[in-house]
Design an enzyme around this catalytic site. Structure first.
Site, PDB file in Angstrom:
ATOM      1  N   PHE A   2     -29.514 -35.638  16.380  1.00  0.00           N
ATOM      2  CA  PHE A   2     -30.473 -35.402  15.304  1.00  0.00           C
ATOM      3  C   PHE A   2     -30.061 -36.219  14.070  1.00  0.00           C
ATOM      4  O   PHE A   2     -29.025 -36.886  14.075  1.00  0.00           O
ATOM      5  CB  PHE A   2     -30.513 -33.909  14.960  1.00  0.00           C
ATOM      6  CG  PHE A   2     -30.778 -33.026  16.151  1.00  0.00           C
ATOM      7  CD1 PHE A   2     -32.075 -32.721  16.536  1.00  0.00           C
ATOM      8  CD2 PHE A   2     -29.732 -32.523  16.918  1.00  0.00           C
ATOM      9  CE1 PHE A   2     -32.329 -31.931  17.647  1.00  0.00           C
ATOM     10  CE2 PHE A   2     -29.963 -31.730  18.033  1.00  0.00           C
ATOM     11  CZ  PHE A   2     -31.267 -31.435  18.401  1.00  0.00           C
ATOM     12  N   SER A  52     -34.877 -30.562  23.390  1.00  0.00           N
ATOM     13  CA  SER A  52     -33.937 -30.017  22.412  1.00  0.00           C
ATOM     14  C   SER A  52     -34.565 -29.977  21.028  1.00  0.00           C
ATOM     15  O   SER A  52     -35.177 -30.953  20.595  1.00  0.00           O
ATOM     16  CB  SER A  52     -32.662 -30.864  22.358  1.00  0.00           C
ATOM     17  OG  SER A  52     -31.966 -30.803  23.584  1.00  0.00           O
ATOM     18  N   CYS A  59     -28.393 -27.039  18.221  1.00  0.00           N
ATOM     19  CA  CYS A  59     -29.198 -27.648  19.282  1.00  0.00           C
ATOM     20  C   CYS A  59     -29.515 -26.606  20.344  1.00  0.00           C
ATOM     21  O   CYS A  59     -28.615 -26.071  21.001  1.00  0.00           O
ATOM     22  CB  CYS A  59     -28.423 -28.810  19.903  1.00  0.00           C
ATOM     23  SG  CYS A  59     -29.298 -29.635  21.249  1.00  0.00           S
ATOM     24  N   THR A  61     -32.441 -25.289  23.576  1.00  0.00           N
ATOM     25  CA  THR A  61     -33.376 -25.789  24.585  1.00  0.00           C
ATOM     26  C   THR A  61     -34.666 -24.978  24.594  1.00  0.00           C
ATOM     27  O   THR A  61     -34.628 -23.744  24.636  1.00  0.00           O
ATOM     28  CB  THR A  61     -32.735 -25.736  25.986  1.00  0.00           C
ATOM     29  OG1 THR A  61     -31.538 -26.518  25.977  1.00  0.00           O
ATOM     30  CG2 THR A  61     -33.685 -26.261  27.045  1.00  0.00           C
ATOM     31  N   ALA A  78     -26.970 -18.813  23.916  1.00  0.00           N
ATOM     32  CA  ALA A  78     -25.812 -18.405  24.707  1.00  0.00           C
ATOM     33  C   ALA A  78     -24.855 -17.563  23.860  1.00  0.00           C
ATOM     34  O   ALA A  78     -24.818 -17.693  22.628  1.00  0.00           O
ATOM     35  CB  ALA A  78     -25.085 -19.638  25.240  1.00  0.00           C
ATOM     36  N   HIS A 116     -24.008 -29.369  17.184  1.00  0.00           N
ATOM     37  CA  HIS A 116     -22.873 -28.584  17.665  1.00  0.00           C
ATOM     38  C   HIS A 116     -22.115 -28.055  16.447  1.00  0.00           C
ATOM     39  O   HIS A 116     -21.349 -28.779  15.811  1.00  0.00           O
ATOM     40  CB  HIS A 116     -21.953 -29.429  18.533  1.00  0.00           C
ATOM     41  CG  HIS A 116     -22.654 -30.012  19.726  1.00  0.00           C
ATOM     42  ND1 HIS A 116     -22.188 -31.113  20.417  1.00  0.00           N
ATOM     43  CD2 HIS A 116     -23.804 -29.644  20.358  1.00  0.00           C
ATOM     44  CE1 HIS A 116     -23.001 -31.394  21.410  1.00  0.00           C
ATOM     45  NE2 HIS A 116     -24.000 -30.523  21.394  1.00  0.00           N
ATOM     46  N   THR A 162     -24.939 -34.588   0.994  1.00  0.00           N
ATOM     47  CA  THR A 162     -23.784 -35.332   0.499  1.00  0.00           C
ATOM     48  C   THR A 162     -22.858 -34.395  -0.260  1.00  0.00           C
ATOM     49  O   THR A 162     -23.308 -33.638  -1.123  1.00  0.00           O
ATOM     50  CB  THR A 162     -24.227 -36.478  -0.430  1.00  0.00           C
ATOM     51  OG1 THR A 162     -25.128 -37.340   0.286  1.00  0.00           O
ATOM     52  CG2 THR A 162     -23.032 -37.278  -0.910  1.00  0.00           C
TER      53      THR A 162
END
Length: 249
Positions: A2, A52, A59, A61, A78, A116, A162
């Site tokens: 992404f 995704s 991320c 599904t 999960a 992640h 930033t």
């Protein structure tokens, strides 16, 4: 992959822990805002099952979706994801940042974001600065601070931002949200005490691993290897000295 540029803000319709009707564990259904010209959102215009989508920087599904009567999609979460992120705090009505995975022709407006999450961080201070807002964050896992640098990239709830200040000793960093950004990301609506998902710049991790391997290679066992090691350390010291001088110039 992404970019950290939020496309839309969706609203959680249902959050079902250990959904008995699904093989995907905990499920989350998100409704998308209606556009002025159509009842469907552009976010799902090219969607397929298994795609995704980043939800608050995570991320996930797509396990099902619909475009009518109002666009929405469902994802499975999960147990490991629930442990590492703040998605478990979502409830019906919660607003979430959304971004589709990049395509080969996507403009890289932010930075490389994997979706992640490394840890969560708590908002410990919000300071107005003109029309902008400065947010200060303290991470749950302070180990990530070594990857957070002044003027470097960081993804907070999936938003590429930033770093405007960082204090390793006190364990915090800051980012500034301009008025335009405040209207388009969920972080701006959060209060002190709430949390955000954090993903540090993955480039820093690769550099760290490469440098660690190099330094470990400097500690040879033979006299020749040790001599090469001294040369390598001398070179490294010069590089570090140059960086320090540049930083203070």
């Amino acid at each position: 992959m992404f970019t950290g540029i939020v496309e839309e803000i969706g609203e959680v319709t249902t959050y079902t822990p250990n959904d008995p009707l699904s093989k995907n564990g905990t499920t989350l259904t998100i409704t998308l805002p209606s556009s002025s010209s159509s009842s469907s959102s552009s976010l799902l215009s090219d969607c397929h099952l298994g795609d995704s989508i980043a939800v608050n920087g995570v991320c996930l599904t797509v396990t099902s979706f619909t475009l009518t009567p109002q666009a929405s999609f469902t994802v499975g979460i999960a147990p490991e994801t629930l442990r590492l992120t703040n998605l478990g705090s979502l409830r019906s009505g919660s607003r979430v940042n959304l971004e589709r995975a990049v395509r080969a022709d996507t403009r890289m407006g932010g930075h490389f974001v994997q979706g992640h999450v490394d840890t969560v961080a708590e908002i410990i201070q919000i300071t107005p600065d003109g029309e902008a807002l400065t947010f200060r964050f303290r991470p749950k896992n302070k180990e990530v601070l070594r990857y957070v640098v002044y003027k470097g990239f960081i993804a907070l709830d999936g938003t590429s931002l930033t770093v405007t200040a960082v204090n390793d000793d006190e364990g915090w960093w800051e980012v500034m949200l301009i008025a335009y950004t405040q209207e388009r990301v969920v972080v701006a609506g959060k209060k002190v005490g709430e949390t955000v998902n954090v993903e540090v710049d993955m480039t820093a991790k690769y550099v760290e691993k490469s440098l660690r391997g190099y330094l470990e290679g400097l500690s040879g066992s033979t006299a020749e290897e040790q001599g090469e090691g001294k040369k390598g350390r001398g070179l490294l010291e010069k590089i570090v000295e140059g960086i320090v001088k540049q930083g203070f110039s």
